[in-house]
Write a protein that holds these residues in place. Structure first.
Motif, PDB file in Angstrom:
ATOM      1  N   LEU A 264     -18.384  42.946  52.954  1.00  0.00           N
ATOM      2  CA  LEU A 264     -18.124  44.375  52.797  1.00  0.00           C
ATOM      3  C   LEU A 264     -17.140  44.874  53.844  1.00  0.00           C
ATOM      4  O   LEU A 264     -16.257  45.697  53.551  1.00  0.00           O
ATOM      5  N   ASP A 265     -17.268  44.377  55.076  1.00  0.00           N
ATOM      6  CA  ASP A 265     -16.332  44.764  56.141  1.00  0.00           C
ATOM      7  C   ASP A 265     -14.924  44.281  55.798  1.00  0.00           C
ATOM      8  O   ASP A 265     -13.939  44.988  56.032  1.00  0.00           O
ATOM      9  N   GLY A 266     -14.824  43.074  55.214  1.00  0.00           N
ATOM     10  CA  GLY A 266     -13.527  42.556  54.802  1.00  0.00           C
ATOM     11  C   GLY A 266     -12.894  43.393  53.707  1.00  0.00           C
ATOM     12  O   GLY A 266     -11.672  43.605  53.684  1.00  0.00           O
ATOM     13  N   MET A 267     -13.715  43.878  52.771  1.00  0.00           N
ATOM     14  CA  MET A 267     -13.199  44.745  51.714  1.00  0.00           C
ATOM     15  C   MET A 267     -12.542  45.994  52.304  1.00  0.00           C
ATOM     16  O   MET A 267     -11.481  46.432  51.844  1.00  0.00           O
ATOM     17  N   VAL A 268     -13.199  46.545  53.316  1.00  0.00           N
ATOM     18  CA  VAL A 268     -12.684  47.764  53.942  1.00  0.00           C
ATOM     19  C   VAL A 268     -11.420  47.465  54.740  1.00  0.00           C
ATOM     20  O   VAL A 268     -10.393  48.142  54.598  1.00  0.00           O
TER      21      VAL A 268
END
Length: 495
Positions: A264-268
């Motif tokens: 999820l952090d990578g998506m952001v």
């Protein structure tokens, strides 16, 4: 590689999952078939995925394809109505050709011998099929013996043979899905009103829910793509198709919270600018996540989370081996009310030993959740005793007859639910039917818009019926339900 010439080398059949006439619906991506088709596609085989849900004239298409003498025909099947459609297709193959018919998927994997006892089935792939099915096609295409192919059961000389099982595959060593084998735009899921492509980041679940086939099928093992691999696969789909919506098909996406956080952090950070949904998460884990994690889930584009509560009765939750404190549901629901994410609370009713008092506790919790959070909705499923589960064994103790052949499993379907269980009284059956049907209408107005995907008239009727459904649930009014007959006339079955 020894292919069948200029025609199709391998035909893969996606059976329908409903019996009888049903209204047009969005059709879920045949992800299981795509995963086994991808290695074949990359090796140069010509693969045809024949989806009975999309092709009303699938039989004529199948007959035409059989004339090209493919290496084999593969059929995937869950327990239930897919068996009926899968057998219908298999019969067409066996009556019109000598092409081998291979079955795979959850049900054949759980009961391979019984599946093979059917005259229309020649081989069963047990468990994951990416490597097994590829080796099987190679052996069949090159007229080699099948005794070296791990993970299959097959017929030889009138006998059923079992080869050694294949170990679980390493998901990170598998190639990206060959999505071009289907029209992905016909398989979009609706996640809170947005189109989303089903995508897989992990398989299995380490928990021991008594109703879940995964305890046998995946042997309680959870395996996952690394966060780096998952982000690469999402980006590939974005770049190739311009898609900005995804639906995780994982059994339990948040099993490893650290991995989920990295994804999820990578998506952001990589500015994917996507929306996603169907993130399955356990109630006990959700109650432990801090505010930063919840904000990250929302900022990453999450539209919906699926939370399996299963029952408002702690006694029944314990019977189901949920291993969680149901009382956490209310404070968690209140806490999440400040976020925009939609919450789909999942309940299971009709299990052996469940009483009307237990159902009353479930109804009370359901109503409280939707009343205290405008983004909450319920999904109420009627229990189906699947083979290989602890609750199937309990159901047999309560008098359930054990199916002795493949076709006897057809009524055991999540969508065409049987209610003639010996542990259910007539009154409880009616109550369960009412709750399963009426709970669909507890959702808020924006969720009710999902009915528009079926037909505008259905959407109009659903809106009118919504307050009636709520009053039925609140008052346990189940003795006279003419709307169930109307629903069946409109093509809905399973209530």
């Amino acid at each position: 590689m020894n292919t069948g010439g200029s025609g199709t080398d391998v035909i893969l059949i996606q059976p329908r999952y409903r019996l009888g006439r049903a209204p047009a619906r969005r059709k879920a991506l045949p992800l299981g078939l795509l995963t086994i088709a991808t290695p074949l596609d990359l090796a140069g085989y010509k693969v045809r995925i024949l989806d009975q849900r999309l092709e009303p004239d699938w039989e004529q298409i199948l007959l035409a394809e059989l004339k090209t003498k493919p290496v084999c025909v593969g059929v995937t099947s869950m327990t239930g109505a897919q068996i009926w459609w899968g057998l219908k297709a298999s019969e067409v193959v066996k009556r019109n050709s000598d092409v081998p018919v291979v079955w795979g998927g959850v049900h054949p994997s759980l009961l391979p011998r019984q599946t093979l006892e059917n005259p229309y089935v020649d081989v069963v792939v047990q468990g994951e099929g990416e490597e097994t099915f590829f080796e099987l096609v190679e052996a069949l295409g090159n007229k080699k013996p099948l005794d070296k192919v791990q993970g299959i059961w097959y017929k030889e000389g009138g006998n059923i043979k079992q080869n050694p099982p294949r170990p679980f595959i390493d998901l990170n060593r598998q190639p990206p899905i060959s999505y071009h084998l289907v029209n992905i735009w016909q398989h979009m899921m609706n996640i809170s009103g947005r189109d989303a492509l089903p995508i897989e980041s992990s398989r299995g679940c380490p928990f021991n829910c008594a109703f879940c086939y995964n305890t046998s099928f995946q042997q309680r093992q959870w395996r996952a793509l690394t966060a780096e691999q998952m982000l690469l696969r999402i980006k590939r789909v974005i770049d190739e198709y311009g898609l900005r919506g995804f639906a995780f098909s994982d059994d339990n996406f948040f099993t490893d919270p650290n991995r989920a956080h990295q994804i999820l952090d990578g998506m952001v950070k990589q500015r994917f600018d996507i929306v996603w949904g169907k993130g399955d998460i356990r109630l006990d884990l959700l109650s432990q996540l801090d505010g930063d994690f919840l904000h990250l889930i929302e900022r990453s584009g999450c539209l919906s989370l699926a939370i399996g509560i299963e029952s408002g009765s702690q006694r029944i939750a314990d019977l189901l081996r949920k291993e969680t404190d149901i009382s956490r549901a209310v404070p968690v629901n209140r806490r999440l009310a400040r976020y925009r994410m939609h919450l789909q609370y999942l309940f299971l009713i009709g299990t052996p030993g469940e009483t009307e008092a237990d159902l009353a506790e479930t109804v009370s919790l359901m109503l409280r959740l939707v009343d205290e959070n405008q983004n909450a909705a319920e999904g109420v499923n009627i229990f189906v005793p699947y083979p290989g589960t602890e609750l199937f064994d309990l159901a047999v103790q309560y008098g359930l007859p054990v199916p002795r052949k493949l076709e006897e499993w057809i009524p055991f379907s999540w969508i065409n639910r049987r209610l003639d269980y010996p542990w259910l009284s007539v009154e409880i059956r009616k109550l369960i039917q009412m709750l399963s049907f009426c709970s669909v209408f507890l959702a808020k107005d924006r969720e009710m818009k999902l009915f528009q995907d079926i037909h505008p008239f259905i959407s109009f009727v659903a809106a009118l019926y919504q307050p009636v459904a709520r009053r039925r649930i609140q008052g346990h009014h189940y003795r006279f339900l003419p709307e169930l007959k109307i629903a069946e006339l409109l093509g809905f079955r399973g209530y």
